[in-house]
Design a protein around this motif. Structure first.
Motif, PDB file in Angstrom:
ATOM      1  N   GLY A 104     -50.494 -27.334 -70.519  1.00  0.00           N
ATOM      2  CA  GLY A 104     -49.970 -26.135 -71.146  1.00  0.00           C
ATOM      3  C   GLY A 104     -50.690 -25.678 -72.399  1.00  0.00           C
ATOM      4  O   GLY A 104     -50.340 -24.640 -72.963  1.00  0.00           O
ATOM      5  N   GLY A 105     -51.660 -26.457 -72.853  1.00  0.00           N
ATOM      6  CA  GLY A 105     -52.399 -26.036 -74.033  1.00  0.00           C
ATOM      7  C   GLY A 105     -53.314 -24.865 -73.744  1.00  0.00           C
ATOM      8  O   GLY A 105     -53.458 -24.428 -72.601  1.00  0.00           O
ATOM      9  N   GLY A 106     -53.914 -24.354 -74.806  1.00  0.00           N
ATOM     10  CA  GLY A 106     -54.836 -23.237 -74.640  1.00  0.00           C
ATOM     11  C   GLY A 106     -55.108 -22.538 -75.942  1.00  0.00           C
ATOM     12  O   GLY A 106     -54.764 -23.036 -77.019  1.00  0.00           O
ATOM     13  N   LEU A 107     -55.712 -21.363 -75.830  1.00  0.00           N
ATOM     14  CA  LEU A 107     -56.032 -20.534 -76.985  1.00  0.00           C
ATOM     15  C   LEU A 107     -54.963 -19.459 -77.123  1.00  0.00           C
ATOM     16  O   LEU A 107     -54.649 -18.755 -76.154  1.00  0.00           O
TER      17      LEU A 107
ATOM     18  N   GLN B 142     -53.243 -16.457 -80.063  1.00  0.00           N
ATOM     19  CA  GLN B 142     -53.395 -15.775 -81.353  1.00  0.00           C
ATOM     20  C   GLN B 142     -52.293 -16.190 -82.319  1.00  0.00           C
ATOM     21  O   GLN B 142     -51.203 -16.604 -81.893  1.00  0.00           O
ATOM     22  N   PRO B 143     -52.568 -16.090 -83.606  1.00  0.00           N
ATOM     23  CA  PRO B 143     -51.511 -16.372 -84.589  1.00  0.00           C
ATOM     24  C   PRO B 143     -50.264 -15.546 -84.306  1.00  0.00           C
ATOM     25  O   PRO B 143     -50.358 -14.352 -83.983  1.00  0.00           O
ATOM     26  N   GLY B 144     -49.116 -16.201 -84.415  1.00  0.00           N
ATOM     27  CA  GLY B 144     -47.849 -15.558 -84.103  1.00  0.00           C
ATOM     28  C   GLY B 144     -47.430 -15.692 -82.654  1.00  0.00           C
ATOM     29  O   GLY B 144     -46.293 -15.344 -82.303  1.00  0.00           O
ATOM     30  N   GLY B 145     -48.314 -16.188 -81.827  1.00  0.00           N
ATOM     31  CA  GLY B 145     -48.032 -16.331 -80.407  1.00  0.00           C
ATOM     32  C   GLY B 145     -47.243 -17.589 -80.091  1.00  0.00           C
ATOM     33  O   GLY B 145     -46.847 -18.346 -80.982  1.00  0.00           O
ATOM     34  N   SER B 146     -47.031 -17.775 -78.785  1.00  0.00           N
ATOM     35  CA  SER B 146     -46.235 -18.912 -78.301  1.00  0.00           C
ATOM     36  C   SER B 146     -46.957 -19.654 -77.187  1.00  0.00           C
ATOM     37  O   SER B 146     -47.776 -19.070 -76.462  1.00  0.00           O
ATOM     38  N   LEU B 147     -46.628 -20.922 -77.094  1.00  0.00           N
ATOM     39  CA  LEU B 147     -47.090 -21.762 -75.978  1.00  0.00           C
ATOM     40  C   LEU B 147     -45.981 -22.744 -75.635  1.00  0.00           C
ATOM     41  O   LEU B 147     -45.202 -23.129 -76.513  1.00  0.00           O
ATOM     42  N   ARG B 148     -45.960 -23.152 -74.376  1.00  0.00           N
ATOM     43  CA  ARG B 148     -45.031 -24.194 -73.950  1.00  0.00           C
ATOM     44  C   ARG B 148     -45.837 -25.342 -73.355  1.00  0.00           C
ATOM     45  O   ARG B 148     -46.525 -25.160 -72.350  1.00  0.00           O
ATOM     46  N   LEU B 149     -45.739 -26.488 -73.997  1.00  0.00           N
ATOM     47  CA  LEU B 149     -46.404 -27.682 -73.493  1.00  0.00           C
ATOM     48  C   LEU B 149     -45.447 -28.461 -72.600  1.00  0.00           C
ATOM     49  O   LEU B 149     -44.233 -28.488 -72.842  1.00  0.00           O
TER      50      LEU B 149
ATOM     51  N   TYR C 125     -40.765 -31.231 -72.784  1.00  0.00           N
ATOM     52  CA  TYR C 125     -41.405 -29.962 -73.110  1.00  0.00           C
ATOM     53  C   TYR C 125     -41.467 -29.759 -74.624  1.00  0.00           C
ATOM     54  O   TYR C 125     -40.662 -30.308 -75.374  1.00  0.00           O
ATOM     55  N   LEU C 126     -42.407 -28.944 -75.031  1.00  0.00           N
ATOM     56  CA  LEU C 126     -42.477 -28.509 -76.420  1.00  0.00           C
ATOM     57  C   LEU C 126     -42.729 -27.013 -76.426  1.00  0.00           C
ATOM     58  O   LEU C 126     -43.818 -26.558 -76.073  1.00  0.00           O
ATOM     59  N   GLN C 127     -41.713 -26.264 -76.799  1.00  0.00           N
ATOM     60  CA  GLN C 127     -41.851 -24.815 -76.954  1.00  0.00           C
ATOM     61  C   GLN C 127     -42.303 -24.536 -78.371  1.00  0.00           C
ATOM     62  O   GLN C 127     -41.634 -24.939 -79.327  1.00  0.00           O
ATOM     63  N   MET C 128     -43.429 -23.858 -78.507  1.00  0.00           N
ATOM     64  CA  MET C 128     -44.003 -23.588 -79.819  1.00  0.00           C
ATOM     65  C   MET C 128     -44.078 -22.084 -80.027  1.00  0.00           C
ATOM     66  O   MET C 128     -44.746 -21.383 -79.258  1.00  0.00           O
ATOM     67  N   ASN C 129     -43.375 -21.612 -81.038  1.00  0.00           N
ATOM     68  CA  ASN C 129     -43.352 -20.190 -81.374  1.00  0.00           C
ATOM     69  C   ASN C 129     -43.952 -19.969 -82.755  1.00  0.00           C
ATOM     70  O   ASN C 129     -44.089 -20.908 -83.544  1.00  0.00           O
TER      71      ASN C 129
END
Length: 116
Positions: free
Chosen positions: A8-11, A13-20, A80-84
């Motif tokens: 689930g990682g990746g590139l 932008q600042p302020g964006g979200s990812l879910r690992l 899971y890790l939701q990152m906002n």
């Protein structure tokens, strides 16, 4: 044998979200706390978040509180890790962790890069 596989990682932008995601196998997942750690270049590995075996209790590093959410699905052996609201300083390799019989088990890590 114990296996932890992050994805689930990746590139972003600042302020964006990812879910690992972390897929666990080789042990009775529902009996153990699970954690996410991260390691930025030139820095020590640090705890991001931890979740109890049943999922009712969570702990976060101060800099992640309110932005990150750890969760788990014991039926699927997943954590899971939701990152906002991601910041450039969140750039790191993120690792899934389980401690079984005082032994640390780690996944291979997934790279998260926060950059415009």
């Amino acid at each position: 044998q114990v296996q932890l596989v992050e994805s689930g990682g990746g590139l972003v932008q600042p302020g964006g979200s990812l879910r690992l995601s972390c897929a666990a196998s080789g042990f009775t997942f529902s009996m153990y706390f699970m954690s996410w750690y991260r390691q930025a270049p030139g820095k020590e590995r640090e705890l991001v978040a931890r979740i109890s075996s049943g999922g009712s209790s969570t702990t976060y590093a101060d800099s992640m509180k309110g932005r990150f959410t750890i969760s788990r699905d014991n039926a699927k052996n997943m954590v899971y890790l939701q990152m906002n609201s991601l910041k450039p300083e969140d750039t790191a390799v993120y690792y899934c962790n389980a401690v079984l019989s005082y032994n640390n088990h780690w996944g291979q890590g997934t790279q998260v890069t926060v950059s415009s």
